[in-house]
Write a protein that holds these residues in place. Structure first.
Motif, PDB file in Angstrom:
ATOM      1  N   ARG A  99      19.037  16.841  23.740  1.00 12.52           N
ATOM      2  CA  ARG A  99      19.606  16.844  22.372  1.00 12.52           C
ATOM      3  C   ARG A  99      20.736  17.132  22.321  1.00 12.52           C
ATOM      4  NH1 ARG A  99      14.556  21.227  21.248  1.00 12.52           N
ATOM      5  NH2 ARG A  99      15.712  21.820  23.154  1.00 12.52           N
ATOM      6  N   ILE A 100      21.346  18.243  22.786  1.00  8.00           N
ATOM      7  CA  ILE A 100      22.860  18.598  22.625  1.00  8.00           C
ATOM      8  C   ILE A 100      23.729  17.278  23.146  1.00  8.00           C
ATOM      9  CG2 ILE A 100      24.652  20.233  23.153  1.00  8.00           C
ATOM     10  CD1 ILE A 100      22.183  21.196  21.256  1.00  8.00           C
ATOM     11  N   GLN A 101      23.359  16.776  24.288  1.00  5.57           N
ATOM     12  CA  GLN A 101      24.053  15.950  24.882  1.00  5.57           C
ATOM     13  C   GLN A 101      24.054  14.517  24.020  1.00  5.57           C
ATOM     14  OE1 GLN A 101      21.873  15.069  28.476  1.00  5.57           O
ATOM     15  NE2 GLN A 101      23.101  16.456  29.738  1.00  5.57           N
ATOM     16  N   MET A 102      23.266  14.260  23.296  1.00  2.56           N
ATOM     17  CA  MET A 102      23.004  13.207  22.273  1.00  2.56           C
ATOM     18  C   MET A 102      24.223  13.332  20.970  1.00  2.56           C
ATOM     19  SD  MET A 102      20.128  11.999  19.663  1.00  2.56           S
ATOM     20  CE  MET A 102      20.794  12.780  18.138  1.00  2.56           C
ATOM     21  N   ILE A 103      24.223  14.643  20.601  1.00  5.58           N
ATOM     22  CA  ILE A 103      25.032  15.115  19.319  1.00  5.58           C
ATOM     23  C   ILE A 103      26.406  14.912  20.088  1.00  5.58           C
ATOM     24  CG2 ILE A 103      25.977  16.936  17.958  1.00  5.58           C
ATOM     25  CD1 ILE A 103      22.996  17.763  17.940  1.00  5.58           C
ATOM     26  N   ILE A 104      26.928  15.318  21.218  1.00  2.00           N
ATOM     27  CA  ILE A 104      28.294  15.560  21.391  1.00  2.00           C
ATOM     28  C   ILE A 104      28.869  14.189  22.153  1.00  2.00           C
ATOM     29  CG2 ILE A 104      29.675  16.528  23.200  1.00  2.00           C
ATOM     30  CD1 ILE A 104      28.208  19.144  23.219  1.00  2.00           C
ATOM     31  N   ILE A 105      28.036  13.396  22.833  1.00  2.00           N
ATOM     32  CA  ILE A 105      28.058  12.368  23.405  1.00  2.00           C
ATOM     33  C   ILE A 105      27.961  11.244  22.353  1.00  2.00           C
ATOM     34  CG2 ILE A 105      28.091  10.768  25.498  1.00  2.00           C
ATOM     35  CD1 ILE A 105      27.173  13.069  27.288  1.00  2.00           C
ATOM     36  N   GLY A 106      26.864  10.990  22.107  1.00  2.00           N
ATOM     37  CA  GLY A 106      26.466   9.830  21.262  1.00  2.00           C
ATOM     38  C   GLY A 106      27.002  10.019  19.984  1.00  2.00           C
ATOM     39  N   PHE A 226      12.938  19.401  15.445  1.00  2.00           N
ATOM     40  CA  PHE A 226      13.054  20.283  14.552  1.00  2.00           C
ATOM     41  C   PHE A 226      13.694  21.804  15.050  1.00  2.00           C
ATOM     42  CE2 PHE A 226      10.096  17.558  12.200  1.00  2.00           C
ATOM     43  CZ  PHE A 226      10.203  17.958  10.918  1.00  2.00           C
ATOM     44  N   GLU A 227      13.579  21.931  16.415  1.00  2.00           N
ATOM     45  CA  GLU A 227      13.840  22.876  17.070  1.00  2.00           C
ATOM     46  C   GLU A 227      15.494  23.024  16.848  1.00  2.00           C
ATOM     47  OE1 GLU A 227      12.320  22.961  20.754  1.00  2.00           O
ATOM     48  OE2 GLU A 227      10.216  23.659  20.180  1.00  2.00           O
ATOM     49  N   CYS A 228      16.248  21.625  16.701  1.00  2.00           N
ATOM     50  CA  CYS A 228      17.557  21.651  17.177  1.00  2.00           C
ATOM     51  C   CYS A 228      18.293  21.520  15.647  1.00  2.00           C
ATOM     52  CB  CYS A 228      17.984  20.268  17.799  1.00  2.00           C
ATOM     53  SG  CYS A 228      19.359  20.462  18.630  1.00  2.00           S
ATOM     54  N   ILE A 229      17.484  21.758  14.587  1.00  2.00           N
ATOM     55  CA  ILE A 229      18.127  21.533  13.361  1.00  2.00           C
ATOM     56  C   ILE A 229      19.326  22.632  12.996  1.00  2.00           C
ATOM     57  CG2 ILE A 229      17.644  21.982  10.791  1.00  2.00           C
ATOM     58  CD1 ILE A 229      14.924  20.715  11.022  1.00  2.00           C
ATOM     59  N   PRO A 230      19.230  23.907  13.437  1.00  2.00           N
ATOM     60  CA  PRO A 230      20.586  24.659  12.935  1.00  2.00           C
ATOM     61  C   PRO A 230      21.602  24.016  13.860  1.00  2.00           C
ATOM     62  CG  PRO A 230      18.610  26.025  13.531  1.00  2.00           C
ATOM     63  CD  PRO A 230      18.226  24.727  13.969  1.00  2.00           C
ATOM     64  N   TYR A 231      21.516  23.612  15.171  1.00  2.00           N
ATOM     65  CA  TYR A 231      22.869  22.987  15.884  1.00  2.00           C
ATOM     66  C   TYR A 231      23.289  21.577  15.222  1.00  2.00           C
ATOM     67  CZ  TYR A 231      25.984  22.132  19.562  1.00  2.00           C
ATOM     68  OH  TYR A 231      27.082  21.809  20.286  1.00  2.00           O
ATOM     69  N   ILE A 232      22.357  20.721  14.719  1.00  2.00           N
ATOM     70  CA  ILE A 232      22.607  19.820  13.892  1.00  2.00           C
ATOM     71  C   ILE A 232      23.340  19.925  12.588  1.00  2.00           C
ATOM     72  CG2 ILE A 232      21.805  17.597  12.686  1.00  2.00           C
ATOM     73  CD1 ILE A 232      19.120  17.655  14.603  1.00  2.00           C
ATOM     74  N   LEU A 233      22.907  20.719  11.888  1.00  2.00           N
ATOM     75  CA  LEU A 233      23.718  21.163  10.754  1.00  2.00           C
ATOM     76  C   LEU A 233      25.051  21.735  10.915  1.00  2.00           C
ATOM     77  CD1 LEU A 233      20.696  22.670   8.477  1.00  2.00           C
ATOM     78  CD2 LEU A 233      21.705  20.528   8.069  1.00  2.00           C
ATOM     79  N   MET A 234      24.934  22.563  11.870  1.00  2.00           N
ATOM     80  CA  MET A 234      26.333  22.966  12.162  1.00  2.00           C
ATOM     81  C   MET A 234      27.398  21.973  12.828  1.00  2.00           C
ATOM     82  SD  MET A 234      27.581  25.946  15.247  1.00  2.00           S
ATOM     83  CE  MET A 234      27.027  24.794  16.629  1.00  2.00           C
ATOM     84  N   SER A 235      26.854  21.186  13.699  1.00  2.00           N
ATOM     85  CA  SER A 235      27.871  20.147  13.995  1.00  2.00           C
ATOM     86  C   SER A 235      28.256  19.245  13.038  1.00  2.00           C
ATOM     87  CB  SER A 235      27.303  19.533  15.293  1.00  2.00           C
ATOM     88  OG  SER A 235      25.992  18.943  14.906  1.00  2.00           O
ATOM     89  N   ALA A 263      35.493  18.053  15.822  1.00  2.00           N
ATOM     90  CA  ALA A 263      34.056  18.432  15.768  1.00  2.00           C
ATOM     91  C   ALA A 263      33.418  18.276  17.275  1.00  2.00           C
ATOM     92  CB  ALA A 263      32.997  17.555  15.036  1.00  2.00           C
ATOM     93  N   MET A 264      34.126  17.350  18.164  1.00  2.00           N
ATOM     94  CA  MET A 264      33.682  17.195  19.529  1.00  2.00           C
ATOM     95  C   MET A 264      34.001  18.481  20.170  1.00  2.00           C
ATOM     96  SD  MET A 264      34.553  14.271  22.156  1.00  2.00           S
ATOM     97  CE  MET A 264      36.312  14.161  21.818  1.00  2.00           C
ATOM     98  N   ALA A 271      28.362  24.637  22.641  1.00  2.00           N
ATOM     99  CA  ALA A 271      27.321  24.296  23.523  1.00  2.00           C
ATOM    100  C   ALA A 271      27.459  24.977  24.823  1.00  2.00           C
ATOM    101  CB  ALA A 271      27.341  22.917  23.812  1.00  2.00           C
ATOM    102  N   GLN A 272      28.475  25.465  25.249  1.00  2.00           N
ATOM    103  CA  GLN A 272      29.051  26.103  26.367  1.00  2.00           C
ATOM    104  C   GLN A 272      28.495  27.483  26.175  1.00  2.00           C
ATOM    105  OE1 GLN A 272      32.854  24.892  27.335  1.00  2.00           O
ATOM    106  NE2 GLN A 272      32.344  23.303  28.913  1.00  2.00           N
ATOM    107  N   LYS A 273      28.880  28.094  25.047  1.00  2.00           N
ATOM    108  CA  LYS A 273      28.333  29.550  24.736  1.00  2.00           C
ATOM    109  C   LYS A 273      27.220  29.720  24.307  1.00  2.00           C
ATOM    110  CE  LYS A 273      33.337  30.727  23.619  1.00  2.00           C
ATOM    111  NZ  LYS A 273      33.550  31.701  24.626  1.00  2.00           N
ATOM    112  N   GLY A 274      26.279  28.498  24.311  1.00  2.39           N
ATOM    113  CA  GLY A 274      24.933  28.755  23.667  1.00  2.39           C
ATOM    114  C   GLY A 274      24.641  28.992  22.475  1.00  2.39           C
TER     115      GLY A 274
END
Length: 571
Positions: A99-106, A226-235, A263-264, A271-274
Motif C-alpha cells: 500500500r505504501i509502495q503504491m503511493i510512493i512509486i505508483g 481503509f487502514e491506510c486512510i491516514p497515510y493517504i490523506l497525509m501524502s 511529496a515523494m 514511510a521509513q520512520k513509520g
C-alpha cells in the motif's frame, strides 16, 4: 445540418480508432483530409487559404513535438546511462507494505515523471518498478494507469494545459475586457484545472488502493485500504499544497513536477520512520496462487544502462532532474529578467513567419522558450559527460527517442492542422455568399450544434468530451488540441464561464488517460500482460467515472452557482 457536416472528421476519427483500432497517426491524417475537402467544397474556402492554414497548423505542432522529443530524450538518455536503474533500486528499500509502495512509486514517483516527461512514461517506468517490489504484473499496470490521472494536466512541463490555452488564445484575446490580459487567463485556467484535481486526488488514491486490495489482496477485501486512510490523506495533502500553489502562481510547467518531487521525498521519509503507516501489513497471495492473467507472459524489459559493475550514486542519478527544475524556475519566474528575454516573438529568440502563400497567419516559434529545447535537450547533452556515456549509448538513446516520437508527431502535425482549418474556415467569407454558415467557422457551427443539443446540461458533457479525446488519441494533449476551441466556443454561446469549461476539458483529458487504448496497450506490453487489455479497460472505467462525476460536481456546481472567475467581454 451544417453542424453535422462539420463534425464528420471527428465522427470518422472516433469510428476508425475505436471501431477499427486505427492508430492516431493513421486516423488524424484522414481526418485532416476530410476537413480540407469540407472546407473547399462546403465552406467554399480557396485552395491557397486551405493550404496556408494547413501549413500554419503543421508548424504550430512543432511547439508540442519539441516538448515530447526533449522529454522522451531525457528519459531514454537516463535509461542508457544507468541513472534510471539507480533511481529504481533506491525505492526497493523504503517499505515492504504494497500500500505504501503504491503511493510512493505508483503515485508520487509517477507524478514526478509525468511532470518531467509525460506521454506514457509514468506507467512505463512505475509499473515495472512495482513488479520488481512484488506486485502482480496486472495489478502494477492497473494502479499505474489509475494513479496517472491527477498529474496529467501538467505532464511534460504543462503541455496539455499549455496546448489547451494556446488553442483558445485568439478567441480569448478578441474578448478581453479592459484591464484583462491573456497571461492572467492562462494562469486562471491552470489554477482551476488544479483545484478539482487536488480535491479528487486522495479519493482516486483510495479508490486505486481499494481496487488493489479487493482484486489482488490475500483477503480479497477493501478493509486494508481503509487502514491506510491516514497515510493517504497525509501524502495527498503534501502533494496537493505545492500542486495548487504552483498552478495558481507559477503556471502549468510546475505543478506535477514540483509537487511530485516534494511529496515523494516527504513520503519516503515518513514511510521509513513509520509515521501514520498501518500497523498491520497488507500482502498479496503467494505467487503460486496468482491467477494466470495476473502474470507476465513476456519478460519485462529492464533499463539498459547500468551493468551492475558500476553503481551510480543517487545524487548523480537525480542530477538531470534537479537541473531541469532549476532551469525551469530560473526561466519561468517573472521576477527574474530571463523570462522577459526568452519569451518573445522576435529574433534571435524566435522564428516568425507573418504570412504563408500570401495569407496572414502570424506564426512564431519561440524556440528559446520551448521547454523541449531549454531545458530538456540541453540537459540531455549535459548528461553525456556527466554520466560518462559512450557514443553507442548516446546513439541508442536518440534512436529510441526518434522511434517513439514518430507516431505522436504524425498525429499532432495533422491533428493541429485540422483544428487550424476548423478555426479559420469561412474567413473571410466567400464573395457573394448567400448562406449564413459561410460567415461562420466550422468550429462555430459545431459549437452552435452542441449548444442546441445539450443546453445547460453541457456542464455534464464537457469533461466527457475531454475523456473521449484522450480515449481515441491516447493523449491528453491531443484531446486538448482537438476540443479546447470547441469547448470554448460552446461555453460562449451558452454564456457559461469559459475558464471553467476549458478547465473541465483539461481535467477530462487527464482522467481519460486511465482508459485510453494507447496507454492500456503500452502498459500491458511494458508489464508483459499482453492479452488482458479489455479486462484492464473495464476495471479502470470505474475510477474514471468517479473522477468525471466529482469534476462535474465541483466545477459544475460553481458554474450553477453563477461563479465566473474571469468574465470576458461579449464576443
Amino acid at each position: 445540418m451544417y453542424a453535422i457536416i462539420a463534425f464528420i472528421p471527428i465522427i470518422v476519427t472516433v469510428i476508425v480508432m475505436a471501431g477499427f483500432n486505427w492508430p492516431a497517426k493513421r486516423a488524424l491524417p484522414l481526418a485532416w483530409l476530410i476537413t480540407a475537402v469540407i472546407c473547399l467544397t462546403v465552406w467554399k474556402m480557396g485552395f491557397v487559404m486551405v493550404a496556408a492554414h494547413t501549413v500554419s497548423g503543421m508548424l504550430t505542432s512543432l511547439d508540442t513535438i519539441f516538448v515530447i522529443f526533449g522529454a522522451i530524450l531525457i528519459m531514454n538518455t537516463m535509461k542508457q546511462s544507468g541513472a534510471m536503474s539507480t533511481i529504481n533500486k533506491m525505492f526497493t528499500s523504503i517499505s515492504d507494505d504494497p500500500r505504501i509502495q503504491m503511493i510512493i512509486i505508483g503515485f508520487m514517483f509517477g507524478a514526478f515523471i509525468e511532470g518531467a516527461a509525460g506521454f506514457g512514461t509514468p506507467a512505463a517506468l512505475a509499473a515495472p518498478l512495482l513488479i520488481s517490489v512484488g506486485f502482480p504484473p496486472l495489478c502494477a499496470a492497473m494502479v499505474a494507469l489509475v494513479l496517472n490521472s491527477t498529474p496529467v494536466a501538467y505532464g511534460a512541463v504543462g503541455t496539455p494545459t499549455s496546448t489547451a490555452v494556446a488553442q483558445v488564445q485568439d478567441q480569448v484575446t478578441g474578448m478581453l475586457a479592459a484591464g484583462q490580459d491573456f497571461e492572467a487567463y492562462k494562469l486562471g485556467v491552470t489554477k482551476w484545472a488544479a483545484i478539482p484535481s487536488a480535491i479528487i486526488c486522495p479519493i482516486i488514491i483510495f479508490v486505486a488502493m481499494c481496487m488493489m486490495c479487493k482484486m489482488f489482496g490475500k483477503e480479497k477485501s477493501i478493509k486494508p485500504a481503509f487502514e491506510c486512510i491516514p497515510y493517504i490523506l497525509m501524502s495527498a495533502v503534501v502533494f496537493c499544497i505545492p500542486f495548487v500553489i504552483c498552478a495558481a502562481f507559477l503556471g502549468p510547467e510546475f505543478p506535477s513536477l514540483i509537487a511530485g518531487l516534494v511529496a515523494m521525498v516527504f513520503c519516503i521519509v515518513t514511510a521509513q520512520k513509520g509515521i501514520l503507516v498501518p500497523k498491520t501489513k497488507f500482502e498479496f497471495p503467494e505467487k503460486s496462487a496468482w491467477a494466470d492473467y495476473w502474470k507476465s507472459n513476456a519478460e519485462v524489459q529492464d533499463d539498459k544502462g547500468s551493468s551492475g559493475d558500476t553503481q551510480m550514486s543517487p545524487v548523480l542519478a537525480w542530477m538531470p532532474y534537479i537541473l531541469i527544475a532549476l532551469i525551469l524556475v530560473v526561466t519561468r519566474i517573472p521576477a527574474i529578467a530571463i523570462k522577459g528575454i526568452l519569451n518573445v516573438t522576435t529574433a534571435p529568440w524566435a522564428i516568425s513567419i507573418p504570412s504563408i502563400f500570401g495569407v496572414d497567419v502570424n506564426y512564431a516559434f519561440k524556440w528559446a522558450w520551448n521547454p523541449g529545447i531549454l531545458p530538456f535537450v540541453l540537459v540531455a547533452l549535459i548528461i553525456i559527460p556527466m554520466h560518462k556515456m559512450s557514443g553507442e549509448k548516446v546513439a541508442a538513446a536518440w534512436k529510441d527517442t526518434l522511434t517513439m516520437l514518430s507516431g505522436a508527431a504524425i498525429a499532432l502535425v495533422f491533428g493541429i492542422a485540422m483544428v487550424q482549418l476548423f478555426r479559420n474556415s469561412g474567413i473571410p467569407a466567400a464573395e457573394g455568399a448567400e448562406l449564413a454558415y459561410y460567415n461562420k467557422t466550422m468550429l462555430r457551427v459545431m459549437a452552435e450544434g452542441m449548444a442546441a443539443l445539450f443546453g445547460p446540461a453541457y456542464i455534464i458533457v464537457s469533461p466527457l468530451i475531454g475523456v473521449i479525446g484522450a480515449f481515441i488519441s491516447g493523449s491528453a494533449t491531443v484531446s486538448c488540441t482537438l476540443f479546447s476551441s470547441l469547448q470554448f466556443d460552446t461555453a460562449v454561446l451558452l454564456k457559461l464561464p469559459t475558464m471553467l469549461i476549458v478547465a473541465m476539458q483539461i481535467c477530462g483529458g487527464a482522467m481519460g488517460n486511465m482508459v485510453c487504448v494507447n496507454n492500456i496497450v503500452s502498459a500491458c506490453a511494458t508489464c508483459g500482460t499482453i492479452g488482458v487489455e479489455g479486462r484492464l479497460m473495464r476495471s479502470n472505467v470505474i475510477p474514471m467515472i468517479i473522477y468525471a462525476a466529482l469534476t462535474v460536481l465541483i466545477l459544475g456546481g460553481l458554474i450553477i452557482s453563477g461563479f465566473d472567475p474571469f468574465p470576458l467581454a461579449a464576443g
